[in-house]
Design a protein around this motif. Structure first.
Motif, short mmCIF file in Angstrom:
data_model
loop_
_atom_site.label_atom_id
_atom_site.label_comp_id
_atom_site.label_asym_id
_atom_site.label_seq_id
_atom_site.Cartn_x
_atom_site.Cartn_y
_atom_site.Cartn_z
N LEU A 28 -16.49 22.15 -10.53
CA LEU A 28 -16.73 20.91 -10.97
C LEU A 28 -17.48 20.75 -12.45
O LEU A 28 -15.77 20.06 -13.23
CB LEU A 28 -17.77 19.76 -10.14
N TYR A 85 -18.61 14.67 -4.84
CA TYR A 85 -17.96 15.70 -4.81
C TYR A 85 -18.84 16.57 -3.67
O TYR A 85 -18.25 17.40 -2.85
CB TYR A 85 -17.80 16.43 -6.01
N ARG A 105 -20.76 24.87 -6.97
CA ARG A 105 -19.43 24.19 -7.02
C ARG A 105 -19.19 23.35 -7.26
O ARG A 105 -18.66 22.82 -8.66
CB ARG A 105 -19.46 23.63 -5.46
N GLU A 161 -14.74 19.31 -1.92
CA GLU A 161 -13.66 20.04 -2.90
C GLU A 161 -14.11 21.09 -3.40
O GLU A 161 -14.91 21.02 -4.01
CB GLU A 161 -13.96 18.27 -4.28
N GLY A 162 -13.70 21.90 -4.43
CA GLY A 162 -13.85 22.91 -4.70
C GLY A 162 -14.36 24.16 -3.75
O GLY A 162 -14.40 25.18 -4.27
#
Length: 232
Positions: A103, A154, A99, A159-160
Motif C-alpha cells: 500500500l 485496507y 500488504r 486489498e493488496g
C-alpha cells in the motif's frame, strides 16, 4: 538505477542489511538517481497471526543454537545502531505487514515505503510490537505517514492480497531462498547483509553496466540467519 530488496519484517539480517546498504548509498555519487523498493518475502509463511514469544519460537525451531544466533545479530546490530530486544520480540505472521508495504509503495511512493519498512523492523525487533495485530500495525503505518482511515479500511478488507501473493511467487520463481536479496536493475543479485563497502562497489559496478559482481555469501547448509542472510 532501481534496486529491489527482497526481505521479511521478521528477518534480523534484513534489518542489518538495510542499514549497511543505506550507508553505501549515502556514499554513492549517484544516490539521487537510485530508486529503492522493498519486495515481500516470508521466511515462515505458515506462521500464525497469533503472536508467540520470539525466544520460545526460535528455541523450538532451532534448539540450543538459537541463543547464540540471537546474541550474534544483537552484537552486529549494535554496531549498525540497531537495538535488538529479543526478550520482548514477538513471532507472528508477516503477511499483513507486507500488504501495508505494498500500500505504501503504490499510493505513497518508495520513500514512504522505505520509512514504513524501517518503522516495522524497529517495531518488531526493538519495541515488542505484535506485527500480526491490525491495530498495532495501523499505528506504525500512521507514524510512517500513511492515512489512518485508509489503513484501517485496507487492513479490514483484502486489498493488496493478490498482489502480494503474486510478488511472493515471483520471488520463488527468481530462485530467491534467503534474505535479504538485493536485485539491481532486474539483472544482478547480491544476497545477504553485506558490508557497506561491498554494496558501494556493487552500486558503482552496476552504474558502469559491467555486471562483474563479486561472489556473495549465502546461508550455510540451510541454517537460518547465518552468514548475513536468513534462509527458509
Amino acid at each position: 538505477m532501481k534496486v529491489e530488496i527482497y526481505s521479511d519484517i521478521a528477518c534480523p539480517w534484513c534489518y542489518i542489511g538495510k542499514r549497511r546498504f543505506e550507508q553505501a548509498l549515502d556514499r554513492f555519487p549517484g544516490k539521487d538517481a537510485v530508486e529503492v523498493v522493498y519486495r515481500p518475502y516470508q521466511l515462515v509463511p505458515e506462521a500464525s497471526e497469533q503472536a508467540t514469544p520470539h525466544r520460545a519460537w526460535l528455541a523450538e525451531r532451532y534448539g540450543p543454537q538459537s541463543v547464540a544466533m540471537d546474541a550474534r545479530v544483537t552484537e552486529l546490530g549494535r554496531a549498525e545502531g540497531i537495538t535488538y530486544d529479543f526478550d520482548t520480540a514477538l513471532h507472528a505472521n508477516t503477511f499483513l505487514g507486507h500488504r501495508l508495504l505494498h500500500l505504501a509503495e503504490t499510493e505513497y511512493g518508495a520513500a514512504v515505503q522505505g520509512e514504513l519498512k524501517e518503522r516495522l523492523l524497529k517495531a518488531h525487533f526493538s519495541d515488542g510490537v505484535d506485527i500480526g495485530d491490525r491495530t498495532q500495525l495501523a499505528a506504525v503505518a500512521v507514524a510512517a505517514g500513511l492515512d489512518g482511515d485508509r489503513v484501517a479500511a485496507y487492513l479490514a478488507g483484502d486489498e493488496g492480497t493478490d498482489e502480494v501473493r503474486a510478488q511472493l511467487a515471483e520471488a520463488q520463481a527468481l530462485g530467491i531462498s534467503a534474505v535479504p536479496t538485493f536485485v539491481f536493475e532486474g539483472r544482478w543479485a547480491v544476497q545477504g547483509g553485506q558490508e557497506a563497502d561491498t554494496f558501494l562497489r556493487v552500486l558503482q559496478q552496476v552504474a558502469e553496466e559491467t555486471g562483474a559482481l563479486v561472489p556473495v555469501a549465502v546461508a550455510d547448509d540451510g541454517e537460518a540467519c547465518a552468514d548475513g542472510a536468513c534462509a527458509v
